[in-house]
Design a protein around this motif. Structure first.
Motif, PDB file in Angstrom:
ATOM      1  N   THR A 344      27.453  48.853  39.341  1.00  0.00           N
ATOM      2  CA  THR A 344      27.887  47.954  38.281  1.00  0.00           C
ATOM      3  C   THR A 344      28.040  48.738  36.988  1.00  0.00           C
ATOM      4  O   THR A 344      27.142  49.502  36.615  1.00  0.00           O
ATOM      5  N   VAL A 348      30.805  44.957  35.447  1.00  0.00           N
ATOM      6  CA  VAL A 348      31.906  44.912  36.412  1.00  0.00           C
ATOM      7  C   VAL A 348      31.540  45.740  37.633  1.00  0.00           C
ATOM      8  O   VAL A 348      31.088  46.885  37.504  1.00  0.00           O
ATOM      9  N   ASN A 349      31.725  45.188  38.836  1.00  0.00           N
ATOM     10  CA  ASN A 349      31.500  45.945  40.060  1.00  0.00           C
ATOM     11  C   ASN A 349      32.656  46.910  40.272  1.00  0.00           C
ATOM     12  O   ASN A 349      33.823  46.509  40.240  1.00  0.00           O
ATOM     13  N   GLY A 520      41.982  45.687  31.164  1.00  0.00           N
ATOM     14  CA  GLY A 520      40.845  46.041  30.323  1.00  0.00           C
ATOM     15  C   GLY A 520      41.186  46.070  28.849  1.00  0.00           C
ATOM     16  O   GLY A 520      40.437  45.547  28.018  1.00  0.00           O
ATOM     17  N   THR A 525      39.242  39.539  32.097  1.00  0.00           N
ATOM     18  CA  THR A 525      38.560  39.710  33.385  1.00  0.00           C
ATOM     19  C   THR A 525      39.241  38.895  34.478  1.00  0.00           C
ATOM     20  O   THR A 525      39.300  39.320  35.638  1.00  0.00           O
ATOM     21  N   LEU A 528      41.930  40.909  35.938  1.00  0.00           N
ATOM     22  CA  LEU A 528      41.439  41.958  36.839  1.00  0.00           C
ATOM     23  C   LEU A 528      41.200  41.389  38.230  1.00  0.00           C
ATOM     24  O   LEU A 528      41.586  41.990  39.235  1.00  0.00           O
ATOM     25  N   GLU A 538      39.624  47.217  45.232  1.00  0.00           N
ATOM     26  CA  GLU A 538      38.817  47.179  44.011  1.00  0.00           C
ATOM     27  C   GLU A 538      39.106  48.356  43.091  1.00  0.00           C
ATOM     28  O   GLU A 538      38.534  48.449  42.005  1.00  0.00           O
ATOM     29  N   ALA A 541      39.505  48.368  39.148  1.00  0.00           N
ATOM     30  CA  ALA A 541      38.322  48.286  38.282  1.00  0.00           C
ATOM     31  C   ALA A 541      37.977  49.638  37.680  1.00  0.00           C
ATOM     32  O   ALA A 541      37.313  49.708  36.634  1.00  0.00           O
ATOM     33  N   TYR A 544      39.361  49.738  34.303  1.00  0.00           N
ATOM     34  CA  TYR A 544      39.056  48.563  33.480  1.00  0.00           C
ATOM     35  C   TYR A 544      37.958  48.799  32.451  1.00  0.00           C
ATOM     36  O   TYR A 544      38.053  48.327  31.325  1.00  0.00           O
ATOM     37  N   THR A 545      36.909  49.538  32.828  1.00  0.00           N
ATOM     38  CA  THR A 545      35.689  49.536  32.024  1.00  0.00           C
ATOM     39  C   THR A 545      35.850  50.213  30.663  1.00  0.00           C
ATOM     40  O   THR A 545      35.441  49.665  29.638  1.00  0.00           O
ATOM     41  N   TYR A 548      38.325  48.235  28.529  1.00  0.00           N
ATOM     42  CA  TYR A 548      37.716  46.968  28.114  1.00  0.00           C
ATOM     43  C   TYR A 548      36.814  47.179  26.902  1.00  0.00           C
ATOM     44  O   TYR A 548      36.815  46.383  25.964  1.00  0.00           O
TER      45      TYR A 548
END
Length: 567
Positions: A344, A348-349, A520, A525, A528, A538, A541, A544-545, A548
């Motif tokens: 995580t 977010v996973n 992001g 979210t 996403l 996935e 992601a 994304y982090t 974001y």
């Protein structure tokens, strides 16, 4: 009925909780997969309750908004500063450009339509789905050198513009990125294939990748076998068996051994296995299933398999693991017998692949025997065990210091310009969240507390906004509603199209990362999730982090900028 109205007017705190109860309930309702969302529902219920002309005084609204902003900064702080490192800079530059496009498009549309600062701020907040702009813009408007009446008129129109534009801002963003985005990047089939290739390159086909599973079966399991293969004749050490399995691309471990009715719980790597021994193997699900074809018959023995296994989330903070790929971490000696079930990052996973790079502040969910998991946790960082204790000294001090810094103003052309106390709380959250990723023994905010600060903090603020703006909301909606919806759709769409073009032609991002970076940078979210469902992977992601973290910070600060540009 009069009694209820008088009660709510005498006790406005009850009106706020009524708004929260109805808003959260309505926000969870979906028709054909579409719903208003919690924030919009709370705002609209607040507007309805506000028709009763309920006065809400005092600093309640500001207190909860500051808690919300600090929590946002705390959550994304590690990724914000991680993005400033060399390997994260392309995504930072991308997010900055997309955020600038969001501001520029909104400002140009506001100028063309003749919107005032309040309407422009509401347009930015709803079209770019950044609810916090409502509070930041309100603070900035209150510092403008205009009459109190003009200030209040601008402030009252912000939630109107937000409510009109937010619906397309959320649903439209998800649709554009999940449907139009893949077409702009070469077509949905090409993007799906690119995602599969990326998973393969990152170790998706490697047993060390440990991908997630559906709830129907656990990611890591334990099975027992009787040693019958002649390969063991003459004796083989546990170390040799595990090394042989590794050569067969099977990351499995011997966790327990039984010989002549005697069970060995703590297995020595040099222990010599003999024919007719019984062993318990742990590892990824599909690689344990089927081992009886080689080792021997599977044993369904509850006594042999009845032993405790620990599942422990660990906050990574040590240099030994920060910056390394998951594959490199798994090769470290202390990871023997330990599997990673979930990663995580910023809530977010992210995909659990061999080439996934682990950053400070990431939480890894480890599975294995207690002694092995505990050792790994100490070497990686700090065990993030369930706790209901929030370090309120850390939280309160952070908001206080941030508020002091944010309140400092510089006058330009007679207009005081500052981050405001709300902007200061956000910056403080970023710094304090980053600090905790290096010193995890300080500043603990459990996930449950963080949820309360995020959701209750924001929605308590939104409820007060709705109740306060209620009497003037209907009039404002009738004046700007229909055209504002169209303008909001344009303000939502153009920055996303610009972002997809930048990702493809300027930054040359992988298609999966391009979609994740766009979601992001716009802090959507929901988009996403729609993208991951559309491409069946996935991997978005991974983009994304960082974006974001940058997007959340800049878009909130734009609440100050848009007011100054349009005032």
């Amino acid at each position: 009925m009069e009694w209820i109205v008088d009660l709510l007017r005498s006790h406005p705190e009850l009106a706020i909780f009524l708004t929260l109860a109805l808003g959260f309930w309505i926000g969870k309702i979906k028709v054909a997969g579409f719903g208003l969302g919690i924030v919009t529902s709370v705002l609209l219920v607040g507007v309805l309750v506000g028709q009763l002309d309920i006065p809400v005084t005092g600093p309640l609204k500001s207190v909860f908004f500051l808690l919300f902003l600090f929590a946002i900064g705390y959550k994304v702080g590690p990724q914000f500063f991680r993005g400033l490192r060399k390997d994260g800079l392309p995504q930072v530059y991308f997010a900055v450009l997309v955020c600038v496009a969001c501001l520029a498009v909104t400002w140009i549309l506001a100028k063309l339509m003749g919107y005032n600062a309040g309407e422009a701020a509401g347009l930015l907040s709803g079209a770019q789905t950044i609810s916090a702009v409502i509070g930041v813009a309100t603070d900035t408007i209150q510092s403008l050198p205009i009459s109190k009446e003009e200030q209040q008129n601008m402030i009252n129109v912000i939630p109107v513009a937000y409510a009109v534009t937010y619906i397309f801002g959320t649903a439209g963003s998800a649709w554009i990125l999940a449907s139009i985005g893949p077409r702009m990047l070469g077509g949905i089939d090409k993007v799906r294939e690119a995602c599969r290739d990326l998973e393969s390159q990152m170790g998706g086909g490697d047993p060390s990748s440990q991908p997630g599973f559906e709830n129907a079966g656990p990611a890591v399991i334990f099975r027992a076998y009787r040693v019958e293969n002649q390969w063991f004749e003459g004796g083989k050490r546990v170390l040799q068996l595990e090394a042989y399995l590794q050569e067969q691309n099977k990351r499995l471990f011997v966790e327990r051994i039984r010989r002549d009715g005697h069970t060995i719980d703590k297995v020595d790597p040099d222990f010599v296995l003999q024919l007719n021994d019984e062993v318990v193997l742990s590892g990824r699900r599909e690689f344990v299933i089927g081992e009886e074809k080689w080792i021997g018959e599977e044993i369904l023995d509850e006594a042999l398999l009845n032993f405790p296994v620990e599942v422990l989330p660990v906050l990574c903070s040590q240099k030994e693991v920060a910056g390394k790929t998951l594959g490199e971490i798994r090769s470290l000696s202390f990871m023997h017998g330990v599997s990673v079930r979930k990663i995580t990052r910023g809530g977010v996973n992210i995909p659990v692949l061999a080439q996934t790079k682990i950053d400070r502040g990431d939480t890894l969910e480890l599975v294995g025997l207690g002694r092995e998991v505990e050792l790994a946790a100490k070497r990686m960082g700090v065990a993030n065990r369930a706790s209901n204790v929030t370090d309120m000294v850390f939280v309160a001090l952070g908001i206080l210091l941030g508020g002091i810094v944010g309140s400092l103003a510089v006058k330009i052309g007679g207009v005081p310009i500052s981050l405001s106390t709300s902007g200061g709380a956000l910056i403080a959250g970023l710094v304090f969240g980053w600090f905790r990723s290096y010193h995890p023994n300080f500043g603990n905010i459990p996930d449950s507390s963080l949820w309360v600060l995020n959701n209750v903090g924001l929605n308590m603020f939104i409820a007060v906004v709705g109740i306060t703006a209620g009497p003037s909301f209907i009039k404002g909606f009738s004046e700007i509603g229909p055209m504002m919806f169209l303008i909001g759709a344009i303000a939502t769409t153009l920055p996303l199209i610009i972002g997809l073009l930048l990702a493809k032609y300027l930054f040359h991002f992988h298609p999966a990362l391009a979609l994740g970076c766009c979601a992001g940078a716009r802090t959507t979210t929901a988009a996403l999730g729609a993208v991951e469902e559309a491409v069946g992977s996935e991997t978005p992601a991974l983009g994304y982090t960082v974006t974001y973290a940058i997007g959340n910070t800049l878009l909130i600060i734009w609440g100050v900028v848009i007011v100054l540009l349009c005032s």
